[in-house]
Every structure is written in structure tokens, then in C-alpha cells.
Write a protein that holds these residues in place. Structure first.
Motif, PDB file in Angstrom:
ATOM      1  N   GLY A 138       0.830  -1.204   0.000  1.00 30.10           N
ATOM      2  CA  GLY A 138       0.000   0.000   0.000  1.00 30.10           C
ATOM      3  C   GLY A 138       0.856   1.242   0.000  1.00 30.10           C
ATOM      4  N   THR A 139       0.553   2.158  -0.926  1.00 30.86           N
ATOM      5  CA  THR A 139       1.248   3.440  -0.951  1.00 30.86           C
ATOM      6  C   THR A 139       0.630   4.360   0.105  1.00 30.86           C
ATOM      7  N   ASP A 141      -6.493   2.216   9.670  1.00 34.06           N
ATOM      8  CA  ASP A 141      -6.602   0.873  10.270  1.00 34.06           C
ATOM      9  C   ASP A 141      -5.431  -0.015   9.875  1.00 34.06           C
ATOM     10  N   ALA A 142      -5.106   0.003   8.586  1.00 29.72           N
ATOM     11  CA  ALA A 142      -4.006  -0.835   8.091  1.00 29.72           C
ATOM     12  C   ALA A 142      -2.683  -0.383   8.708  1.00 29.72           C
ATOM     13  N   PHE A 166       5.162   0.072  -0.023  1.00 33.28           N
ATOM     14  CA  PHE A 166       5.150  -0.528   1.313  1.00 33.28           C
ATOM     15  C   PHE A 166       5.219   0.591   2.362  1.00 33.28           C
ATOM     16  N   CYS A 167       4.252   1.490   2.323  1.00 32.33           N
ATOM     17  CA  CYS A 167       4.280   2.686   3.172  1.00 32.33           C
ATOM     18  C   CYS A 167       4.300   2.327   4.663  1.00 32.33           C
ATOM     19  N   ALA A 168       3.298   1.590   5.135  1.00 30.96           N
ATOM     20  CA  ALA A 168       3.205   1.296   6.568  1.00 30.96           C
ATOM     21  C   ALA A 168       4.319   0.350   7.014  1.00 30.96           C
ATOM     22  N   TYR A 169       4.625  -0.641   6.187  1.00 25.32           N
ATOM     23  CA  TYR A 169       5.695  -1.594   6.523  1.00 25.32           C
ATOM     24  C   TYR A 169       7.027  -0.857   6.658  1.00 25.32           C
TER      25      TYR A 169
END
Ligand SMILES: NC(=O)c1ccc[n+]([C@@H]2O[C@H](COP(=O)([O-])OP(=O)(O)OC[C@H]3O[C@@H](n4cnc5c(N)ncnc54)[C@H](O)[C@@H]3O)[C@@H](O)[C@H]2O)c1
Length: 250
Positions: free
Chosen positions: A94-95, A102-103, A148-151
Motif C-alpha cells: 500500500g502506498t 486501520d491498516a 510498502f508505506c506502513a511496513y
């Protein structure tokens, strides 16, 4: 004598991929290993493969109660604790535009909070006798991975946490080393689940041995070194294991 003979090593996320390979190698080199995972059947299977030197426990790294239980069970079973390998994590794509709050929060609850709790419990347990903490970060923490924005951000948290823990322990005179490991892609279920058409044979047996994807054993060799006293002067470091990728990106 094995390279980590007599040490008690707790490895999170040991049911799969890198964590499993760490467990097998460290046990071969003389460690007693505590294998934890939300996948309890998975860690039990790895523990059976190792035998009496392994203890398998159910453990959600984001749960403070679980950390209490796991640390107590480790000391009860083996009478000591020397090394934490904070390894369990999740991955999602996800960008910045696609990632929901939530993610983002789900990712950070495991990949950031879980590592914070691990470091907190390990420092409390190790501050008298000394020991080592190895935090699995990623190249994603050091480069910019748009998808991989959140990662990436969660691994950035692990990286900064590592430096802070190392600095604190040094300033307090605790003999605790804390380092982060930054791999590029590793051929494990974390990656193969994202790439349905991947053919491991093509990736691992190309003519140029340096052209292949990183394997869990490559990471386990570094983790073994960091867990052993051979790395006694390496502290607060970010160790890339990426076949020069960061050098190209720099
Ligand atoms: N595979 C890669 O390409 C790659 C690249 C860079 C860094 N890493 C990092 O390496 C480490 C190991 O990854 P892997 O590739 O072996 O992944 P993997 O998916 O094969 O294994 C991860 C394990 O963590 C467990 N886990 C997930 N959430 C958990 C939780 N809340 N509590 C306890 N256990 C939980 C899973 O059940 C699984 O067994 C991770 O920190 C990952 O971010 C992986």
C-alpha cells in the motif's frame, strides 16, 4: 564447542522463514532456543525437529501479557536468558494514498509495538548479566519503497528503537548490545505470498551466484554472528544484507 554454546536464545516468529532458519542454526551451534509464534503448530514442529534444546510457545508479540508469560516460561525451562531475536512481523502492500489508518495501526501494533515490548522485556531481564538483542528491520527502513508505506515506517521505527536501546544500555553500563539487521528481499513465505508466479529454482540457481535472491540461511548466518561473542564490539549498528543494493541506491 558451538559458537553460541550454552546461550539461551528467544526467537519470535520462529514457525516460518528466517525465524525457523535462525532456530535450526543456533541450536546446531549449541544454543537452547525458545521458539515463539502466533502459529503454535508451526513452532511446535520446528521444536520437534530440534529436540530437547527447544521450547515452543504461543506468543503474540503485540501482547504485553504474552511477553510476561514467555519470559517466565523461558527462565523456568532453561534457568537463564541471553539473546532476543525480535523477528516476527507482518507485511502488507500500500502506498501513502492507499493505506488506511486501520491498516497503518495494525502494522505498527505488531511490527513496532511488538519490537518495543521485546526490547523492554529483554533489557529488564539482561541488565545485570548482559546479553544481546537482534532486531529484524529491513532495507525498507533505509530506502524508499513506495508500495510498502506502513511496513517501511514500522521498520524505520525498529531501526530508531535499536539505536535508542543501544545508547541507553551503553550510558547505563549494561552489557547489552542491540543491533538491527536490514535485508533486501528474502525467499520466504512473506515474499512468496505476494509473488504468486515466483519460481524459487530460477531465483536461486542462476549462473551468477550473486544474482540470486537472499535465502533465510544468509540471514541466519548473520544472526548467529550477532548472537555470538564474536560480535562483542558491534553495538547500535545497522547491518545491511542486500548484496550491495543500498550502495546502488545511495
Ligand atoms: N522476506 C523478506 O523479503 C524480508 C525482507 C526484509 C526483512 N524481513 C524481515 O524478516 C523477518 C522475518 O520475516 P520472514 O520473511 O521470515 O517472514 P515469514 O512470514 O516467513 O515469518 C514471519 C513469522 O512471524 C509470525 N508472526 C506474525 N505476526 C506475529 C505476531 N503478532 N506475534 C508472533 N508471531 C507473529 C508468523 O506467524 C510467521 O511465522 C521479519 O521481521 C521481516 O519483516 C523480511
Amino acid at each position: 564447542m558451538g559458537r553460541v554454546e550454552g546461550k539461551v536464545v528467544l526467537i519470535t516468529g520462529a514457525a516460518s522463514g528466517v525465524g525457523k532458519e535462525n532456530a535450526l542454526l543456533l541450536a546446531r551451534e549449541g544454543a537452547k532456543v525458545v521458539l515463539t509464534d502466533v502459529n503454535v503448530e508451526g513452532v511446535q514442529a520446528v521444536a520437534r525437529e530440534i529436540g530437547g534444546a527447544a521450547l515452543a510457545l504461543r506468543h503474540d508479540i503485540a501482547s504485553e501479557d504474552d511477553w510476561h508469560t514467555v519470559m517466565a516460561a523461558t527462565l523456568k525451562q532453561f534457568g537463564r536468558f541471553d539473546v532476543l531475536v525480535n523477528n516476527a512481523a507482518i507485511l502488507a502492500m500500500g502506498t501513502i494514498e492507499e493505506t488506511t489508518l486501520d491498516a497503518w495501526q495494525k502494522m505498527h501494533r505488531i511490527n513496532a509495538d511488538g519490537y518495543f515490548l521485546g526490547c523492554k522485556f529483554a533489557v529488564a531481564a539482561l541488565k545485570e548479566q548482559g546479553g544481546t538483542i537482534i532486531n529484524m528491520s529491513s532495507l525498507a527502513a533505509l530506502s524508499g519503497l513506495a508500495h510498502f508505506c506502513a511496513y517501511s515506517a514500522s521498520k524505520g521505527s525498529v531501526t530508531a528503537l535499536t539505536r535508542s536501546v543501544a545508547a541507553h544500555c551503553k550510558q547505563r553500563g549494561y552489557k547489552i548490545r542491540c543491533n538491527s539487521v536490514h535485508p533486501d528481499g528474502i525467499l520466504t513465505p512473506m515474499i512468496t505470498s505476494l509473488m504468486a508466479n515466483i519460481d524459487p529454482a530460477n531465483i536461486t540457481t542462476q549462473g551468477d551466484p550473486m544474482a540470486r535472491m537472499c535465502l533465510p540461511q544468509d540471514i541466519a548466518n548473520l544472526v548467529l554472528f550477532l548472537a555470538s561473542d564474536e560480535s562483542r564490539y558491534i553495538n547500535g549498528s545497522e547491518l545491511c544484507i542486500d548484496n550491495g543494493q543500498m550502495a546502488i541506491d545511495a
